[in-house]
Structures are given as structure tokens and as C-alpha cells.
Enzyme design. Structure first.
Site, PDB file in Angstrom:
ATOM      1  N   HIS A 154      11.161  -6.240   6.243  1.00 23.22           N
ATOM      2  CA  HIS A 154      10.606  -7.174   7.220  1.00 23.22           C
ATOM      3  C   HIS A 154      10.471  -8.598   6.699  1.00 23.22           C
ATOM      4  CE1 HIS A 154       6.572  -5.125   5.954  1.00 23.22           C
ATOM      5  NE2 HIS A 154       6.699  -6.228   5.231  1.00 23.22           N
ATOM      6  N   ASN A 155      11.033  -8.876   5.515  1.00 23.41           N
ATOM      7  CA  ASN A 155      11.193 -10.246   5.002  1.00 23.41           C
ATOM      8  C   ASN A 155      12.619 -10.351   4.482  1.00 23.41           C
ATOM      9  OD1 ASN A 155       8.536 -10.916   5.464  1.00 23.41           O
ATOM     10  ND2 ASN A 155       8.072 -11.470   3.362  1.00 23.41           N
ATOM     11  N   GLY A 212      -0.881  -8.231  11.720  1.00 22.11           N
ATOM     12  CA  GLY A 212      -0.974  -9.675  11.508  1.00 22.11           C
ATOM     13  C   GLY A 212      -2.397 -10.098  11.174  1.00 22.11           C
ATOM     14  N   GLY A 262      -0.946  -0.830  10.962  1.00 24.25           N
ATOM     15  CA  GLY A 262      -2.149  -1.609  11.238  1.00 24.25           C
ATOM     16  C   GLY A 262      -2.787  -2.005   9.917  1.00 24.25           C
ATOM     17  N   PHE A 290       0.827  -1.219   0.000  1.00 23.43           N
ATOM     18  CA  PHE A 290       0.000   0.000   0.000  1.00 23.43           C
ATOM     19  C   PHE A 290       0.852   1.255   0.000  1.00 23.43           C
ATOM     20  CE2 PHE A 290       0.595  -0.974   4.553  1.00 23.43           C
ATOM     21  CZ  PHE A 290       1.063   0.240   5.028  1.00 23.43           C
ATOM     22  N   HIS A 315       4.456   0.449   1.539  1.00 26.53           N
ATOM     23  CA  HIS A 315       4.815  -0.944   1.835  1.00 26.53           C
ATOM     24  C   HIS A 315       4.936  -1.723   0.534  1.00 26.53           C
ATOM     25  CE1 HIS A 315       3.086  -5.091   3.260  1.00 26.53           C
ATOM     26  NE2 HIS A 315       4.407  -5.136   3.208  1.00 26.53           N
ATOM     27  N   LYS A 353      -4.234   0.667  -2.415  1.00 27.26           N
ATOM     28  CA  LYS A 353      -3.900  -0.764  -2.321  1.00 27.26           C
ATOM     29  C   LYS A 353      -3.549  -1.313  -3.690  1.00 27.26           C
ATOM     30  CE  LYS A 353      -4.617  -2.371   1.948  1.00 27.26           C
ATOM     31  NZ  LYS A 353      -3.659  -3.180   2.689  1.00 27.26           N
ATOM     32  N   HIS A 381       5.917  -6.780  12.436  1.00 27.41           N
ATOM     33  CA  HIS A 381       5.960  -5.967  11.213  1.00 27.41           C
ATOM     34  C   HIS A 381       4.599  -5.371  10.902  1.00 27.41           C
ATOM     35  CE1 HIS A 381       3.807  -9.168   9.269  1.00 27.41           C
ATOM     36  NE2 HIS A 381       4.099  -8.807   8.037  1.00 27.41           N
TER      37      HIS A 381
END
Length: 408
Positions: free
Chosen positions: A281-282, A340, A314, A172, A188, A407, A337
Site C-alpha cells: 500500500h506504499n 487512517g 482498523g 503489527f 503489516h 506492535k 489501506h
């Protein structure tokens, strides 16, 4: 919340503990974590963040330190996926009452989504790569050529034409307001088609290595095929993943550059007040923990050493947080991250309607149609609970609430 170890009911084959920062962990994630804990090269323990949930290959929200080997499926295929955020000098008063034009202009200038199975004409890639993005690709081009020359099957159909593009799923771009009504831009995304192909290729190579050395039958799960350090294929994998992580970082910078340029058109002159935070974060990284140099795989987790800045988003209808790490060694200096998922994508689409999405994103300028139902806020865990559970891992510096969401 105090960290605690997962209890595995009737399971008794765990080689190392699994330490968790939540009471909300589904049975499938428990089984995945238990299975990973049986591998002989896991160092000390596995850490499960408060956003932990089942994932392809390995549990999302897990931190896996290893000595002498890496599991490519645990790293996954969205290599280098992560976040970027900056704070501007703009305030809420500088934004127009109607943000639709700004949102659609950004959407028109940053390819997003996916059509034609990612093939020719895919709306998620560039037909002609802009010059400003071409320069970023050229910084990476020679190393990529060397990777695919040695491993031709690691070459992706979409490579340079994905520089400066968003992707799909939970990727996003957002415009947010903080507690002082200052305007932030947050996004992101990851290494897109090139990283996906690299991840997929080396997952298969790891399985071949297991077959070659007759190890497959001894694995707790065939998806946990691994590559052994100090071998040529291991070194090639690390080089390729680190390249993908660099691509992901440049990709986020490219999109941020475009978004800010468009905001200047609509909102006039402004400056950047906070330096950009750009965190994976990966990914994999070589770090020292408990006195040993280890490979750390963060699958849906960010590094949170003392003083590290990070971003914890979030859902598309909830708050996000800019945080500073506390350097908690039990978490291998990591934190969550995001919120979830608590519902799978298909389940969210089955349970909720477009009307539900409209209600849960009220006041946010974003697409509200059936194609976004899988990302409805109710599909995610409560971000406030997630943050409470990791108060020993990070401190909150800023709380953000989106006013625009784009998105993939």
C-alpha cells in the site's frame, strides 16, 4: 458515499480535480492535495481515499497517476509497506483462554521495535540472520548489490538483517477471528532499513535534478521534486523501488512463516484454508487508466481492480476487513489501506493515558504500556465509517477482530 471533488475555498490554481471518498479531511491534507494537483504531469485527477490524512511528502490515502514523471517524496520511504493475511483451519475453540504465552513467544522470535538508533545491537534486527531468512535474502542480494554499486549512498546500514523483522510505529502482527470464528494471521510491514535508505536517497536526487535544470523555483512545493521518465536516474529509481517492493513482500512472507511455526508449537497441527493475500500500500506501478499508460503512486492505498483481494485493517482495537475490489475507475481501481489517523502521534500521547489504552484494548492480548499510546484506537478514524464511504470501491468478504496484537 458518492465521490466528490474537493472544494479549495480561495484556491484557484488546481490543474486537475481531486476526487475524495470522505467528508472527513483535515485542512493540512487539503492543502497537500491541492499542491500536488498543480503538477503538470498528473493524469486526469488525484483520488483521495476515505482514510486520507496529512503525511510526510504527500498525503496518506492518495492515489496519484502521472505521465512522464514520478515524485519520489510522494512514494515516501516506507517502500512496499503493506499487508499479508491467511486463514487457518483453527477456530476460536482451539485457542487457549490465556494467549499471553503465545504472544510473547512470537515476540521473542520476530525482531520488532528499535533501539540504539537502529545501530549495532538494535533489537529490531537480527544479530545472526536465520538460515530460512538467509535464503530469501539471497534471492534479492545480487540486484541490491547492483543498485548500491551504482548508487553507493543508497546503501543502508541494515539490509539482510532486517529480513523477517517487523519494524516500528503502526507495523503489527495479529491473530484474529472472523465472522465464523475461524483463526486468521495478519501482519503489516515493509522493506525496512534497505527501503528507507533507497527512498531517502532518491528523494534527494530528485531535488538535485530540479536544481540542475532550474526547476525548483517553479515547483508548488520543493518536496514535490520529480524524476523524468526516460532518464537514467528515473530508470534507476524505478529499479530500486521495485526491488524494495520485492523485499517487502518477502519480509512479510518470512514473518508469516515464523508466526505459523510458533502457532503449530502451541496449538498443534492445522492447515491453511485461504491462500495468502500479500498486498502493498506504499508503492508504484505502471497501469493503464482512461486510455493511457501511467505511473500510479499509491501512498497509503491498495489496488482494488475487479476481483483483487485486499486487506483493510482498523486500529489495534478495531475490526479489520478482507475485501474484493470492484474496479472503480474514478479511484484508479484503488481503496483505502486502513482506518487512517485522525490524531498525530504526539497528540495521542498527550491526550491519552495507559488506562485509556487498557480500556480501548480490553479483551485483546497485547502490550499495554506508555510506548503504545501513539497507537491507541482513539487516534484513528472510525473504520466502519471508512468502509461505508468506500462501498463503491470494494465488497467485504470477511470481518476480522483481533485477539492478539503485537506492535513494533
Amino acid at each position: 458515499m458518492p465521490v466528490k471533488e474537493v472544494e479549495y475555498d480561495k484556491h484557484d490554481g488546481s490543474r486537475v480535480p481531486v476526487k475524495v471518498w470522505t467528508d472527513e479531511i483535515d485542512s493540512n491534507a487539503r492543502i497537500q492535495l491541492f499542491t500536488m494537483s498543480q503538477l503538470p504531469f498528473v493524469h486526469k485527477h488525484i483520488a483521495a481515499m476515505p482514510d486520507v490524512h496529512w503525511g510526510m511528502g504527500a498525503t496518506i490515502g492518495s492515489v496519484i497517476p502521472t505521465k512522464g514523471a514520478i515524485v519520489p517524496a510522494a512514494v515516501g520511504v516506507d517502500l512496499g509497506c503493506g499487508m499479508m493475511a491467511i486463514r487457518t483451519s483453527l477456530t476460536a475453540n482451539d485457542l487457549p483462554d490465556n494467549l499471553h504465552t503465545l504472544r510473547t513467544h512470537i515476540e521473542s522470535q520476530i525482531p520488532h521495535g528499535r533501539t540504539n538508533n537502529g545501530g549495532k545491537g538494535d533489537r529490531g534486527g537480527w544479530e545472526n540472520l536465520p538460515t530460512k531468512h538467509e535464503q530469501r535474502w539471497q534471492l534479492l542480494a545480487d540486484q541490491y548489490s547492483a543498485i548500491v554499486e551504482k548508487h553507493p549512498k543508497a546503501k543502508a546500514y541494515n539490509t539482510y538483517n532486517h529480513m523477517g523483522t517487523l519494524g516500528t510505529g503502526n507495523h503489527f502482527i495479529e491473530i484474529c477471528l472472523d465472522e465464523e470464528d475461524k483463526v486468521w494471521v495478519m501482519l503489516h510491514s515493509g522493506s525496512r532499513g534497505a527501503g528507507n535508505k533507497i527512498g531517502s536517497y532518491f528523494i534527494e536526487q530528485a531535488k538535485r535534478e530540479m536544481e540542475k535544470y532550474h526547476i525548483t523555483e517553479f515547483l508548488p512545493n520543493k518536496d514535490l521534486a520529480y524524476l523524468v521518465e526516460h532518464t537514467e536516474i528515473f530508470d534507476d529509481y524505478c529499479d530500486a523501488v521495485l526491488w524494495a517492493q520485492d523485499f517487502a513482500e518477502e519480509n512479510r512472507k518470512a514473518m508469516m512463516q515464523t508466526a505459523l511455526s510458533i502457532m503449530h508449537v502451541h496449538l498443534g497441527d492445522f492447515s491453511i484454508e485461504k491462500e495468502a493475500i500479500n498486498c502493498h500500500h506504499n508503492y508504484i506501478a505502471k497501469e493503464n487508466h482512461y486510455g493511457s499508460n501511467v505511473w500510479v503512486t499509491r501512498k497509503g492505498a491498495i489496488r482494488a481492480r475487479e476481483g483483487d483481494l485486499g486487506i483493510i485493517p482498523g486500529s489495534m482495537g478495531a475490526k479489520s476487513f478482507i475485501v474484493r475490489g470492484k474496479g472503480n475507475e474514478e479511484s484508479f481501481c484503488s481503496c483505502s489501506h486502513g482506518a487512517g489517523r485522525k490524531l498525530g502521534r504526539k497528540e495521542a500521547e498527550r491526550l491519552y493515558t495507559v488506562e485509556d489504552l487498557e480500556e480501548q484494548t480490553k479483551g485483546i492480548e497485547c502490550p499495554k504500556d506508555v510506548s503504545r499510546l501513539d497507537e491507541i484506537p482513539s487516534a484513528y478514524k472510525d473504520i466502519d465509517t471508512v468502509m461505508d464511504n468506500q462501498s463503491d470501491l470494494v465488497e467485504v468478504l470477511h470481518t476480522l477482530k483481533q485477539v492478539v496484537n503485537i506492535k513494533g
